[in-house]
Design a protein around this motif. Sequence first.
Motif, PDB file in Angstrom:
ATOM      1  N   HIS A 181      -2.370   1.062  -7.191  1.00 11.97           N
ATOM      2  CA  HIS A 181      -1.475   0.536  -8.213  1.00 11.97           C
ATOM      3  C   HIS A 181      -2.272   0.219  -9.478  1.00 11.97           C
ATOM      4  O   HIS A 181      -3.357  -0.370  -9.413  1.00 11.97           O
ATOM      5  N   GLU A 216       5.805   3.131  -4.019  1.00 14.11           N
ATOM      6  CA  GLU A 216       6.133   3.486  -5.394  1.00 14.11           C
ATOM      7  C   GLU A 216       7.346   2.690  -5.840  1.00 14.11           C
ATOM      8  O   GLU A 216       8.028   2.065  -5.036  1.00 14.11           O
ATOM      9  N   ALA A 225       0.828  -1.208   0.000  1.00 13.43           N
ATOM     10  CA  ALA A 225       0.000   0.000   0.000  1.00 13.43           C
ATOM     11  C   ALA A 225       0.863   1.258   0.000  1.00 13.43           C
ATOM     12  O   ALA A 225       1.756   1.416   0.831  1.00 13.43           O
ATOM     13  N   GLY A 226       0.625   2.121  -0.969  1.00 12.64           N
ATOM     14  CA  GLY A 226       1.324   3.390  -1.057  1.00 12.64           C
ATOM     15  C   GLY A 226       2.756   3.312  -1.562  1.00 12.64           C
ATOM     16  O   GLY A 226       3.414   4.342  -1.701  1.00 12.64           O
ATOM     17  N   ASP A 257      -3.087   8.030  -7.561  1.00 12.71           N
ATOM     18  CA  ASP A 257      -4.082   8.341  -6.521  1.00 12.71           C
ATOM     19  C   ASP A 257      -4.151   7.246  -5.459  1.00 12.71           C
ATOM     20  O   ASP A 257      -5.230   6.865  -5.007  1.00 12.71           O
ATOM     21  N   GLY A 258      -2.985   6.697  -5.108  1.00  9.36           N
ATOM     22  CA  GLY A 258      -2.896   5.698  -4.054  1.00  9.36           C
ATOM     23  C   GLY A 258      -3.241   4.278  -4.450  1.00  9.36           C
ATOM     24  O   GLY A 258      -3.265   3.384  -3.609  1.00  9.36           O
ATOM     25  N   LEU A 307       1.742   3.922  -9.319  1.00 10.47           N
ATOM     26  CA  LEU A 307       0.799   4.264  -8.259  1.00 10.47           C
ATOM     27  C   LEU A 307       0.107   5.556  -8.665  1.00 10.47           C
ATOM     28  O   LEU A 307       0.753   6.582  -8.854  1.00 10.47           O
TER      29      LEU A 307
END
Length: 112
Positions: free
Chosen positions: A105, A53, A50-51, A102-103, A100
């Motif tokens: 993948h 990059e 999550a989150g 807008d948060g 990624l």
Amino acid sequence: MLIYKIFRSDEWDHLQAEGETLGAPIDLSDGYIHFSTATQAAETAAKHFAGAEGLWLIAVETKPLGDDLRWEVSRGGAEFPHLYRSMTMQDVAWATPLPLVDGVHQFPEDMA
């Protein structure tokens, strides 16, 4: 059938440079390389990356993996593919960045 591995950039760089890998830290501790099916990959990314990059989505064809690939029950009772040997560059069918936006993948639309 294709299965998928999500790697951080340094893990993907290592595989390319060395020609093989035993996987990410979680793979090393569990003793096998975790993969996901096309339908499991987005949930895997959301749960474990999550989150994050700089990720890469690596596709691997299952047939050449033979008996080293085992389908085992994991998250939510679903069977996940686990590879019980090192992963090599020869195993890689293709690789693509996993951006990624807008948060979330962004997976390729043509994953099968």
